[in-house]
Design an enzyme around this catalytic site. Structure first.
Site, PDB file in Angstrom:
ATOM      1  N   TYR A  21      20.456  24.939  71.335  1.00  0.00           N
ATOM      2  CA  TYR A  21      20.332  26.263  71.934  1.00  0.00           C
ATOM      3  C   TYR A  21      19.802  27.336  70.972  1.00  0.00           C
ATOM      4  CZ  TYR A  21      25.096  26.480  69.906  1.00  0.00           C
ATOM      5  OH  TYR A  21      26.180  26.427  69.081  1.00  0.00           O
ATOM      6  N   CYS A 252      26.422  46.359  69.386  1.00  0.00           N
ATOM      7  CA  CYS A 252      25.107  46.915  69.721  1.00  0.00           C
ATOM      8  C   CYS A 252      24.731  46.678  71.176  1.00  0.00           C
ATOM      9  CB  CYS A 252      24.045  46.358  68.788  1.00  0.00           C
ATOM     10  SG  CYS A 252      23.720  44.580  68.951  1.00  0.00           S
ATOM     11  N   ASP A 274      16.747  40.570  65.898  1.00  0.00           N
ATOM     12  CA  ASP A 274      16.385  39.165  65.734  1.00  0.00           C
ATOM     13  C   ASP A 274      15.926  38.531  67.045  1.00  0.00           C
ATOM     14  OD1 ASP A 274      18.999  39.461  66.599  1.00  0.00           O
ATOM     15  OD2 ASP A 274      19.775  37.737  65.505  1.00  0.00           O
TER      16      ASP A 274
END
Length: 376
Positions: A21, A252, A274
């Site tokens: 994943y 966040c 990212d």
């Protein structure tokens, strides 16, 4: 200027495992090749800029791939450079997220000596962890992760559990929670895997739906509530409690904007997140443009504004102050960040009505949640 932290990828997507994943493997499109390492010049310039930023606390998060592939000498150099460019009394925080399979006594002693916060990626007991977290050869990794965790424990390193919620564990929240508590974890992070198939745009086979994650959070909450909520810190729960206490946001994905950190790739290239390492969102390179200028650049501000955009579905929702529409990545995946709701919207709608009344009652007794800090 508003302080920010750095999320650093010193070896890019390089890893000694091949987790099914892993979303960061797609970065190979930008950085092809078999070995990626941050050069000394880029490392020192990055640290010099951050240590001279004037922030009350300077925070570096080190991730991968598997960041320990950079080698222990690399991270010893990190500390040397932070000392070289830091001021007397300056507060510096370092966090390392690792699969723990390469942690030995030397690594553990180093991390303990300099008080690094370490997030160990572990998805649950053996049968769960080995589901998607495999070696490059396809072999199992659970025993290696536990061996590394044991080394960290023996050295008294501060350790968090970082759990990716996937099809391997989404229906076993209570089982996973008990396993983590039996392993001695007091600080837990659960990250929902809502990755999309790049060909079809649909949720990947290993990903979880909003309904499934809502059920997971609810089951996890019940397990945590009956254990000891005054002792165990779960990042999602702490984020909700913080919002109730003072309106702030530690997570966040739940905040009103995306401007808390910058991502630095091994080359010195900088991105806003990212999940947004792409040519479109390359903000610059720290060897050419100072990080503070990159953070205040029009493109970075454009990225932050996407999170701030209110969508029609959020209007009138009593829970919007907690999640602010969810992660921009998930809203983009669903269509458009200004019109589409996150896949996880339904999860928060299920979990928050269950949890908020309990948190209000708990915080009448306990002023603030016990926080372990985030790794990423």
């Amino acid at each position: 200027m508003k302080p920010f932290s750095l999320l650093v990828k010193p070896v890019s997507f390089d890893c000694n495992l091949r987790c099914e994943y892993c979303f960061y493997l797609r970065t190979e499109d930008l950085y092809p090749g078999h070995r990626h390492r941050m050069p000394e010049q880029a490392l020192e310039e990055m640290i010099r800029q951050m240590m001279s930023s004037g922030f009350r606390e300077t925070v570096f998060g080190w991730q991968g791939g598997e960041p320990t592939l950079a080698g222990l000498d690399f991270f010893r150099r990190v500390v040397e450079l932070q000392m070289k460019h830091g001021r007397s009394g300056q507060v510096v925080g370092n966090g390392l997220q690792t699969n723990a399979t390469l942690i030995d006594d030397d690594w553990a002693r180093f991390l303990a000596e300099y008080r690094w916060l370490v997030g160990v990626s572990i998805d649950g007991p053996k049968e769960i962890h080995n589901g998607y977290r495999r070696k490059l050869s396809g072999g199992e990794t659970f025993h290696l992760a536990l061996r590394g965790l044991r080394k960290l424990r023996e050295a008294q390193v501060a350790v968090n559990a970082v759990v990716l919620v996937s099809q391997a564990n989404v229906r076993r929240a209570h089982h996973v929670y008990r396993f983590l508590r039996d392993q001695g974890f007091d600080f837990l992070q659960f990250i929902p895997c809502v990755e999309r198939d790049r060909a079809t745009g649909k949720l990947a086979a290993f990903a979880v739906s909003g309904v499934e994650f809502g059920d997971f959070l609810s089951e996890l909450f019940d397990a945590w509530r009956t254990d000891d909520p005054r002792k165990v810190s779960i990042r999602d729960f702490d984020a909700v409690r913080r919002c109730l206490l003072d309106g702030g946001h530690d997570l966040c994905t739940m905040g009103p904007s995306c401007d808390g950190y910058l991502l630095v790739e091994h080359t010195g290239d900088v991105y806003p997140c990212d999940f947004f390492v792409s040519a479109e969102w390359r903000l610059g390179n720290l060897m050419e443009t100072p990080l503070t200028e990159i953070h205040d650049s029009p493109l970075r501000k454009k990225f932050s504004a996407m999170k701030s955009a209110r969508i029609e579905r959020c209007e009138g929702c009593e829970w919007v102050s907690f999640c602010h529409g969810g992660c921009t990545k998930d809203r983009l995946a669903a269509g458009d960040p200004e019109t589409s709701a996150s896949e996880l919207c339904v999860a928060y709608r299920k979990f928050l009505p269950l949890a908020v009344p309990f948190f209000r009652e708990l915080d009448a007794e306990v002023p603030s949640p016990r926080r372990g800090g985030g790794i990423g």
